[in-house]
Scaffold this motif. Sequence first.
Motif, PDB file in Angstrom:
ATOM      1  N   ARG A  54       0.824  -1.213   0.000  1.00 21.93           N
ATOM      2  CA  ARG A  54       0.000   0.000   0.000  1.00 21.93           C
ATOM      3  C   ARG A  54       0.861   1.267   0.000  1.00 21.93           C
ATOM      4  NH1 ARG A  54      -5.093  -1.249   0.385  1.00 21.93           N
ATOM      5  NH2 ARG A  54      -5.701   0.839   1.042  1.00 21.93           N
ATOM      6  N   PHE A  55       1.988   1.184  -0.665  1.00 22.64           N
ATOM      7  CA  PHE A  55       2.901   2.321  -0.789  1.00 22.64           C
ATOM      8  C   PHE A  55       3.411   2.323  -2.232  1.00 22.64           C
ATOM      9  CE2 PHE A  55       7.173   4.249  -0.414  1.00 22.64           C
ATOM     10  CZ  PHE A  55       6.836   5.432   0.219  1.00 22.64           C
ATOM     11  N   ASP A 166      10.114   7.206   4.543  1.00 22.96           N
ATOM     12  CA  ASP A 166       8.744   7.348   4.052  1.00 22.96           C
ATOM     13  C   ASP A 166       7.900   6.109   4.311  1.00 22.96           C
ATOM     14  OD1 ASP A 166       9.091   9.974   2.586  1.00 22.96           O
ATOM     15  OD2 ASP A 166      10.708   8.770   1.731  1.00 22.96           O
ATOM     16  N   ALA A 167       8.537   4.952   4.367  1.00 21.24           N
ATOM     17  CA  ALA A 167       7.780   3.721   4.602  1.00 21.24           C
ATOM     18  C   ALA A 167       8.693   2.665   5.210  1.00 21.24           C
ATOM     19  CB  ALA A 167       7.185   3.195   3.298  1.00 21.24           C
ATOM     20  N   SER A 202       5.548   7.241  10.042  1.00 18.21           N
ATOM     21  CA  SER A 202       5.707   6.846   8.643  1.00 18.21           C
ATOM     22  C   SER A 202       4.679   5.773   8.289  1.00 18.21           C
ATOM     23  CB  SER A 202       7.153   6.341   8.450  1.00 18.21           C
ATOM     24  OG  SER A 202       7.227   5.039   8.002  1.00 18.21           O
ATOM     25  N   HIS A 203       4.580   5.522   6.978  1.00 21.07           N
ATOM     26  CA  HIS A 203       3.741   4.408   6.542  1.00 21.07           C
ATOM     27  C   HIS A 203       4.429   3.115   6.996  1.00 21.07           C
ATOM     28  CE1 HIS A 203       1.159   1.965   3.940  1.00 21.07           C
ATOM     29  NE2 HIS A 203       2.245   1.275   3.669  1.00 21.07           N
ATOM     30  N   GLU A 205       4.053  -1.234   7.224  1.00 18.11           N
ATOM     31  CA  GLU A 205       3.396  -2.521   7.014  1.00 18.11           C
ATOM     32  C   GLU A 205       4.174  -3.547   7.828  1.00 18.11           C
ATOM     33  OE1 GLU A 205       2.304  -3.376   2.949  1.00 18.11           O
ATOM     34  OE2 GLU A 205       1.979  -1.251   2.504  1.00 18.11           O
ATOM     35  N   ASP A 233      -2.012   6.944  16.062  1.00 21.63           N
ATOM     36  CA  ASP A 233      -1.125   7.913  15.420  1.00 21.63           C
ATOM     37  C   ASP A 233      -0.634   8.930  16.449  1.00 21.63           C
ATOM     38  OD1 ASP A 233      -3.114   9.802  15.810  1.00 21.63           O
ATOM     39  OD2 ASP A 233      -3.713   9.908  13.709  1.00 21.63           O
ATOM     40  N   ASN A 242      -5.829  -0.151  10.065  1.00 15.53           N
ATOM     41  CA  ASN A 242      -5.370   0.163   8.705  1.00 15.53           C
ATOM     42  C   ASN A 242      -3.906  -0.196   8.468  1.00 15.53           C
ATOM     43  OD1 ASN A 242      -7.840   1.226   7.858  1.00 15.53           O
ATOM     44  ND2 ASN A 242      -7.391   3.163   8.883  1.00 15.53           N
ATOM     45  N   VAL A 243      -3.240  -0.752   9.477  1.00 12.74           N
ATOM     46  CA  VAL A 243      -1.853  -1.174   9.291  1.00 12.74           C
ATOM     47  C   VAL A 243      -1.860  -2.521   8.551  1.00 12.74           C
ATOM     48  CG1 VAL A 243       0.276  -1.911  10.452  1.00 12.74           C
ATOM     49  CG2 VAL A 243      -1.028   0.044  11.344  1.00 12.74           C
TER      50      VAL A 243
END
Length: 286
Positions: A54-55, A166-167, A202-203, A205, A233, A242-243
């Motif tokens: 999802r990135f 960023d992720a 950060s994003h 997963e 958050d 949502n993770v």
Amino acid sequence: MTRCHVCFRHCELNEGDTGFCGARICLNGKSVPGNYGRITALALDPIEKKPLNRFFPGSRILSAGSYGCNLRCPFCQNNDISWGEDVRSCPETSELITPEELVSIAEKQKKNGNIGIAFTYNEPLIGYEFVRDTAKLAHEKGLKNVIVSNGTADLSVLDEIATYIDAMNIDLKCFDPETYRKTLGGDMKMTVDFITEAVRISHVELTCLIVPGISDSPELMREMTSWIASLKDSKGNLIGENVPLHVSRFFPCFHMTDRPATPVSCVYDLADIAREKLRFVYTGNC
Ligand code: SF4
């Protein structure tokens, strides 16, 4: 003599010593990354291979690895650069690449769909200084930065790199502190604390490799996903559901050949349990 602060092992290092991870050394009384800029693997990978679903889906990312690891997972698929016998030769066989050079390579790969740099393959946080220096330059060139990590690092390490990342894909290898300690040589609390903070900046997963007898318990998957669902958050809003969670199938490997591959049905059943709490659950290697 110094004591390394990077992970829970807090290695005590005399001048010239190498830490447990095989990457950090004591130089001039300080713990420094002996693997700085030492690249053992470099490839332009699909972002989904990190795995990040999802990135920037459909993109590719220049993936760089060094050597060393602070865990001792007996099933490590990258044992040649993490903690197997071959790691000893990595300081000589690896290629020395500066942050500037790595960013330049990443920029040249933009024409092939590259969005940035992923620090991956071995554990990148034991050499966080190279990640920080390279990721800062990469950001200045409009590139994205990704970390693929076991999440076994002090929060001060996360602070050092947070601005530029960023992720992340972070392993949550099981949800039992004893198994983390005895079987993986890890510290579940440090990993859980790291993930808790990482989702705020950060994003993120998560990946859980389903190994028979280690991480295939339905009850522990319920506990793990309930905990993930409770993550918040930086403003205190619940974001855990949502993770994304990647649930992957184990194959016998390295020092763990005493058991068969995880039955596909087991991976699917555990993914279904995870979906009771989480919105984005993916199965891998099935
Ligand atoms: S990062 Fe390496 S040297 Fe530092 S405490 Fe952890 S294992 Fe020891």
